[in-house]
Design a protein around this motif. Structure first.
Motif, PDB file in Angstrom:
ATOM      1  N   ALA A   1       0.934  -1.109   0.002  1.00  0.00           N
ATOM      2  CA  ALA A   1       0.001  -0.042   0.007  1.00  0.00           C
ATOM      3  C   ALA A   1       0.997   1.172   0.055  1.00  0.00           C
ATOM      4  O   ALA A   1       0.531   2.064  -0.855  1.00  0.00           O
ATOM      5  CB  ALA A   1      -0.763   0.012   1.155  1.00  0.00           C
ATOM      6  N   PRO A   2       1.748   1.135   0.825  1.00  0.00           N
ATOM      7  CA  PRO A   2       2.794   2.602   0.810  1.00  0.00           C
ATOM      8  C   PRO A   2       3.314   2.713  -0.505  1.00  0.00           C
ATOM      9  O   PRO A   2       3.645   3.829  -1.242  1.00  0.00           O
ATOM     10  CB  PRO A   2       3.783   2.426   1.935  1.00  0.00           C
ATOM     11  CG  PRO A   2       3.137   1.247   2.896  1.00  0.00           C
ATOM     12  CD  PRO A   2       2.322   0.597   1.923  1.00  0.00           C
ATOM     13  N   VAL A   3       3.740   1.587  -1.173  1.00  0.00           N
ATOM     14  CA  VAL A   3       4.310   1.793  -2.501  1.00  0.00           C
ATOM     15  C   VAL A   3       3.541   2.295  -3.518  1.00  0.00           C
ATOM     16  O   VAL A   3       3.893   3.179  -4.471  1.00  0.00           O
ATOM     17  CB  VAL A   3       4.998   0.408  -2.866  1.00  0.00           C
ATOM     18  CG1 VAL A   3       5.591   0.211  -4.310  1.00  0.00           C
ATOM     19  CG2 VAL A   3       6.028  -0.123  -2.061  1.00  0.00           C
ATOM     20  N   LEU A   4       2.352   1.527  -3.355  1.00  0.00           N
ATOM     21  CA  LEU A   4       1.315   2.233  -4.425  1.00  0.00           C
ATOM     22  C   LEU A   4       0.800   3.825  -4.157  1.00  0.00           C
ATOM     23  O   LEU A   4       0.636   4.339  -5.160  1.00  0.00           O
ATOM     24  CB  LEU A   4       0.149   1.431  -4.261  1.00  0.00           C
ATOM     25  CG  LEU A   4      -1.097   1.628  -5.015  1.00  0.00           C
ATOM     26  CD1 LEU A   4      -0.755   1.553  -6.571  1.00  0.00           C
ATOM     27  CD2 LEU A   4      -2.300   0.659  -4.800  1.00  0.00           C
ATOM     28  N   ALA A   5       0.871   4.001  -3.044  1.00  0.00           N
ATOM     29  CA  ALA A   5       0.600   5.573  -2.462  1.00  0.00           C
ATOM     30  C   ALA A   5       1.704   6.391  -3.215  1.00  0.00           C
ATOM     31  O   ALA A   5       1.419   7.291  -3.825  1.00  0.00           O
ATOM     32  CB  ALA A   5       0.678   5.691  -1.084  1.00  0.00           C
ATOM     33  N   VAL A   6       2.866   6.045  -3.121  1.00  0.00           N
ATOM     34  CA  VAL A   6       4.240   6.881  -4.083  1.00  0.00           C
ATOM     35  C   VAL A   6       3.837   6.741  -5.200  1.00  0.00           C
ATOM     36  O   VAL A   6       4.209   7.916  -6.034  1.00  0.00           O
ATOM     37  CB  VAL A   6       5.559   6.451  -3.699  1.00  0.00           C
ATOM     38  CG1 VAL A   6       6.624   6.782  -4.425  1.00  0.00           C
ATOM     39  CG2 VAL A   6       5.631   6.429  -2.039  1.00  0.00           C
ATOM     40  N   LEU A   7       3.715   5.626  -5.991  1.00  0.00           N
ATOM     41  CA  LEU A   7       3.341   5.626  -7.488  1.00  0.00           C
ATOM     42  C   LEU A   7       2.205   6.314  -7.798  1.00  0.00           C
ATOM     43  O   LEU A   7       2.194   6.893  -9.042  1.00  0.00           O
ATOM     44  CB  LEU A   7       3.215   4.308  -7.935  1.00  0.00           C
ATOM     45  CG  LEU A   7       4.428   3.370  -7.931  1.00  0.00           C
ATOM     46  CD1 LEU A   7       4.273   1.939  -8.387  1.00  0.00           C
ATOM     47  CD2 LEU A   7       5.446   3.720  -8.708  1.00  0.00           C
ATOM     48  N   SER A   8       1.201   6.503  -6.983  1.00  0.00           N
ATOM     49  CA  SER A   8      -0.314   7.149  -7.355  1.00  0.00           C
ATOM     50  C   SER A   8       0.282   8.606  -7.274  1.00  0.00           C
ATOM     51  O   SER A   8      -0.354   9.439  -7.933  1.00  0.00           O
ATOM     52  CB  SER A   8      -1.014   6.866  -6.154  1.00  0.00           C
ATOM     53  OG  SER A   8      -1.648   5.461  -6.387  1.00  0.00           O
ATOM     54  N   ALA A   9       1.030   9.194  -6.229  1.00  0.00           N
ATOM     55  CA  ALA A   9       1.581  10.616  -6.423  1.00  0.00           C
ATOM     56  C   ALA A   9       2.512  10.831  -7.692  1.00  0.00           C
ATOM     57  O   ALA A   9       1.954  11.827  -8.120  1.00  0.00           O
ATOM     58  CB  ALA A   9       2.411  10.782  -5.033  1.00  0.00           C
ATOM     59  N   ARG A  10       3.012   9.778  -8.130  1.00  0.00           N
ATOM     60  CA  ARG A  10       3.650  10.180  -9.433  1.00  0.00           C
ATOM     61  C   ARG A  10       2.797  10.480 -10.394  1.00  0.00           C
ATOM     62  O   ARG A  10       2.838  11.019 -11.378  1.00  0.00           O
ATOM     63  CB  ARG A  10       4.814   8.968  -9.864  1.00  0.00           C
ATOM     64  CG  ARG A  10       5.669   8.420  -8.896  1.00  0.00           C
ATOM     65  CD  ARG A  10       6.592   9.362  -8.582  1.00  0.00           C
ATOM     66  NE  ARG A  10       6.514   9.737  -7.273  1.00  0.00           N
ATOM     67  CZ  ARG A  10       6.997  10.971  -6.570  1.00  0.00           C
ATOM     68  NH1 ARG A  10       7.683  11.504  -7.289  1.00  0.00           N
ATOM     69  NH2 ARG A  10       6.672  11.111  -5.294  1.00  0.00           N
ATOM     70  N   THR A  11       1.603   9.495 -10.430  1.00  0.00           N
ATOM     71  CA  THR A  11       0.589   9.834 -11.334  1.00  0.00           C
ATOM     72  C   THR A  11       0.070  10.725 -11.247  1.00  0.00           C
ATOM     73  O   THR A  11      -0.446  11.369 -12.372  1.00  0.00           O
ATOM     74  CB  THR A  11      -0.402   8.499 -11.130  1.00  0.00           C
ATOM     75  OG1 THR A  11       0.315   6.933 -11.253  1.00  0.00           O
ATOM     76  CG2 THR A  11      -1.405   8.503 -12.087  1.00  0.00           C
ATOM     77  N   ALA A  12      -0.299  11.378 -10.117  1.00  0.00           N
ATOM     78  CA  ALA A  12      -0.887  12.661 -10.019  1.00  0.00           C
ATOM     79  C   ALA A  12      -0.002  13.820 -10.761  1.00  0.00           C
ATOM     80  O   ALA A  12      -0.509  14.742 -11.224  1.00  0.00           O
ATOM     81  CB  ALA A  12      -0.941  13.169  -8.398  1.00  0.00           C
ATOM     82  N   PHE A  13       1.277  13.938 -10.602  1.00  0.00           N
ATOM     83  CA  PHE A  13       2.148  14.701 -10.974  1.00  0.00           C
ATOM     84  C   PHE A  13       2.217  14.692 -12.427  1.00  0.00           C
ATOM     85  O   PHE A  13       2.421  15.777 -13.023  1.00  0.00           O
ATOM     86  CB  PHE A  13       3.677  14.366 -10.389  1.00  0.00           C
ATOM     87  CG  PHE A  13       3.779  14.776  -8.763  1.00  0.00           C
ATOM     88  CD1 PHE A  13       3.178  15.444  -8.323  1.00  0.00           C
ATOM     89  CD2 PHE A  13       4.823  13.826  -8.193  1.00  0.00           C
ATOM     90  CE1 PHE A  13       3.220  15.683  -6.795  1.00  0.00           C
ATOM     91  CE2 PHE A  13       4.751  13.905  -6.960  1.00  0.00           C
ATOM     92  CZ  PHE A  13       4.131  14.981  -6.114  1.00  0.00           C
ATOM     93  N   VAL A  14       1.933  13.535 -12.991  1.00  0.00           N
ATOM     94  CA  VAL A  14       2.032  13.383 -14.281  1.00  0.00           C
ATOM     95  C   VAL A  14       0.679  14.303 -14.923  1.00  0.00           C
ATOM     96  O   VAL A  14       0.707  14.886 -16.077  1.00  0.00           O
ATOM     97  CB  VAL A  14       1.723  12.001 -15.134  1.00  0.00           C
ATOM     98  CG1 VAL A  14       1.567  11.869 -16.411  1.00  0.00           C
ATOM     99  CG2 VAL A  14       3.325  11.201 -14.722  1.00  0.00           C
ATOM    100  N   GLY A  15      -0.443  13.993 -14.363  1.00  0.00           N
ATOM    101  CA  GLY A  15      -1.873  14.633 -14.500  1.00  0.00           C
ATOM    102  C   GLY A  15      -1.600  16.228 -14.583  1.00  0.00           C
ATOM    103  O   GLY A  15      -2.044  16.732 -15.456  1.00  0.00           O
ATOM    104  N   HIS A  16      -1.037  16.696 -13.391  1.00  0.00           N
ATOM    105  CA  HIS A  16      -0.495  17.733 -13.228  1.00  0.00           C
ATOM    106  C   HIS A  16       0.114  18.660 -14.602  1.00  0.00           C
ATOM    107  O   HIS A  16      -0.064  19.765 -14.966  1.00  0.00           O
ATOM    108  CB  HIS A  16       0.230  18.226 -11.984  1.00  0.00           C
ATOM    109  CG  HIS A  16       0.516  19.652 -11.794  1.00  0.00           C
ATOM    110  ND1 HIS A  16       1.854  19.826 -12.203  1.00  0.00           N
ATOM    111  CD2 HIS A  16      -0.036  20.631 -11.226  1.00  0.00           C
ATOM    112  CE1 HIS A  16       2.262  21.019 -11.734  1.00  0.00           C
ATOM    113  NE2 HIS A  16       1.216  21.609 -11.203  1.00  0.00           N
TER     114      HIS A  16
END
Length: 359
Positions: free
Chosen positions: A79-94
């Protein structure tokens, strides 16, 4: 509540994607000319393609891990690994919302819809509308939605009218800020669904379909790979850490910095583009790890001056921006990561001081 940050615009594409025109202020024009001359506004499609591919492989690896160890409590460690990758995903969207990735509006829009709506369950249209207003008037107490009174407040005027439970929140908001960000991952999803009521036609259909697809896919993935109890713990930890990560990325950027006076007869409407963006923003010093963890938002001054500048070019523009500010006598604020949080939290603490004094 949206510490992360956050009026509909005529088009869902982020209006801040293009640079201000050269007449945005004589102080800014020479800097813009130099930045363009260095090619720092040119797209970095290869860099983004590699970064998006690596992030996609990481997400795929986590999903594979969930399938392989979902029956064990060890799956929660993903879950923490997925949280970090999800944040990377958010930065791409930004970045796509700012047209940093491609010169094609349609391509940027597709990338943002995939990374925002589909993979995160966060409405791109809602984010763009909110983020446009923030970029146009950062820290303006009447025009920037990121400093509007909500769960948190950012001015003494906002704090003065808080009573009851909201007053209690304001008194303790500095201590509650990071705990509240644990709810941000869920809040971002909720805001997106609420925003659908303002959308019409094809935009509502596309946005809504992808948001529903995210929820359905997320729930299906969890229940198909692990028992219900594991799934509930996994989802809670993933969403909480995602919210915390995003809060840590956005919190240092503007909180505690200058806030333009809303009275146009004072200084609120008299700042040119350069001063408006530099005086309200704070950079965060650090290494490559800081750049990675904060998604390039640690170069907040450069990002606000040149919102369509590709992320890897922000650090290259920093020396030029700093030199221009030095020549004009404009303060250029840069601090360490821990100190940036301290400054932001201190500002929120001071805003709530009058309410504590009345107890």
């Amino acid at each position: 509540m949206s510490p992360v940050g956050e009026t509909a615009l005529p088009h869902p594409e982020n209006a801040t994607a293009t640079q201000p025109p050269p007449d945005a202020g004589s102080e800014f024009t020479p800097l813009l000319r130099d930045v363009r001359g260095q090619g720092l506004l040119d797209r970095r499609r290869g860099w983004y393609a590699r970064m998006i591919a690596v992030n996609a492989l990481g997400l795929a690896a986590v999903v594979t891990g969930m399938v392989l160890v979902g029956g064990s409590w060890w799956v929660v460690a993903l879950a923490p690994v997925l949280a970090v990758l999800s944040a990377r995903t958010a930065f791409v969207g930004h970045d796509a919302g700012h047209a940093q990735i491609s010169g094609s509006r349609a391509t940027n829009r597709r990338i943002q819809l995939i990374h925002g709506n589909l993979l995160l369950g966060m409405s791109s249209a809602w984010w763009n509308d909110k983020h446009n207003r923030h970029h146009a008037n950062p820290n303006h107490r009447d025009k920037d939605p990121d400093v509007a009174a909500d769960v948190l407040v950012f001015t003494s005027e906002q704090a003065a009218v808080r009573t009851g439970f909201r007053g209690w929140l304001t008194r303790h908001q500095a201590w509650l800020f990071f705990p509240l960000t644990l709810l941000e991952g869920l809040a971002l999803k909720l805001y997106g669904f609420q925003d659908l009521r303002r959308r019409t036609g094809r935009e509502r259909l596309v946005e809504g379909t992808l948001l529903v697809a995210h929820v359905a896919g997320y729930v299906t993935l969890l229940l198909a790979t692990m028992p219900l109890t594991h799934a509930l713990v996994f989802a809670a930890l993933h969403q909480a850490l995602l919210g915390l990560h995003l809060g840590m990325a956005f919190a240092p950027n503007h909180k505690g910095m200058d806030m333009p006076d809303p009275d146009p007869d004072r200084d609120g409407e008299k700042w040119g583009h350069l001063r408006r963006q530099v005086l309200t923003s704070r950079n965060v010093r650090g290494s490559f790890l800081t750049d990675w963890f904060l998604g390039g938002l640690n170069y907040q001054i450069e990002h606000h001056l040149f919102p369509s500048m590709p992320r890897p070019h922000l650090r290259l523009a920093q020396s030029m921006v700093r030199a221009r500010c030095r020549d004009l006598g404009i303060p250029y604020t840069e601090t360490g990561l821990v100190d940036s949080y301290r400054q932001a939290l201190r500002h929120m603490y001071e805003v709530g001081e009058p309410l504590r004094a009345d107890i």
